[in-house]
Design a protein around this motif. Sequence first.
Motif, PDB file in Angstrom:
ATOM      1  N   HIS A  16      24.058  -2.173  10.140  1.00 39.61           N
ATOM      2  CA  HIS A  16      23.611  -1.393  11.321  1.00 39.61           C
ATOM      3  C   HIS A  16      23.141  -2.616  12.269  1.00 39.61           C
ATOM      4  CE1 HIS A  16      23.097   1.638   8.159  1.00 39.61           C
ATOM      5  NE2 HIS A  16      23.270   2.302   9.182  1.00 39.61           N
ATOM      6  N   HIS A  50      22.015  -2.951  16.937  1.00 41.87           N
ATOM      7  CA  HIS A  50      21.605  -1.943  18.045  1.00 41.87           C
ATOM      8  C   HIS A  50      21.511  -3.037  19.312  1.00 41.87           C
ATOM      9  CE1 HIS A  50      17.538  -2.848  16.539  1.00 41.87           C
ATOM     10  NE2 HIS A  50      17.315  -2.762  17.817  1.00 41.87           N
ATOM     11  N   ALA A  70      19.298   5.196   8.402  1.00 42.73           N
ATOM     12  CA  ALA A  70      20.155   4.284   7.539  1.00 42.73           C
ATOM     13  C   ALA A  70      19.560   4.374   6.027  1.00 42.73           C
ATOM     14  CB  ALA A  70      20.152   2.826   7.861  1.00 42.73           C
ATOM     15  N   VAL A  73      16.671   3.660  13.699  1.00 44.19           N
ATOM     16  CA  VAL A  73      17.981   3.172  13.081  1.00 44.19           C
ATOM     17  C   VAL A  73      17.787   2.938  11.601  1.00 44.19           C
ATOM     18  CG1 VAL A  73      19.816   1.302  12.812  1.00 44.19           C
ATOM     19  CG2 VAL A  73      19.017   2.338  15.244  1.00 44.19           C
ATOM     20  N   SER A 106      24.540   9.577  11.810  1.00 43.10           N
ATOM     21  CA  SER A 106      23.422   8.432  12.301  1.00 43.10           C
ATOM     22  C   SER A 106      22.966   8.725  13.696  1.00 43.10           C
ATOM     23  CB  SER A 106      24.041   7.187  12.062  1.00 43.10           C
ATOM     24  OG  SER A 106      24.378   7.074  10.711  1.00 43.10           O
TER      25      SER A 106
END
Length: 134
Positions: free
Chosen positions: A127, A129, A109, A105, A48
């Motif tokens: 997820h 961030h 994903a 992101v 990732s």
Amino acid sequence: MEAKVKWVDGLCFVAESASGHQVVMDGNRGEKGPSPMEMVLMSAGTCSAIDVVSILEKGRHEVRGCEVKLTSTRREEVPRLFTHINLHFIVTGKTLTEKAVERAVSLSAEKYCSVALMLGQAVEITHSHEIIIA
């Protein structure tokens, strides 16, 4: 893709990739190396992070750092499968925007990270961030 795994002693093994890189793994609570499940978790984070950095750099954002803190939950009973994994990205850079990091992101994903997408067939993956401007 091919690989091989060779028993060393106890529950310690050396895994070798087709490219010749070796990793020690230990099923004995990680005494001599990470456990196979730790390797799976770290692989999801690395895969990732590669995507996030690549996407941001292609968007001409100056990325100075990217760290992924992974937390997971596993079943108590055997097999001790992951039930939940969260990937928390801490991205550092000068020209980063919330929109750009969120997009990177999300793309990782939903489209690019083979490891997380494969795991996501059986595990709830989330997820999050944060951005550090530096």
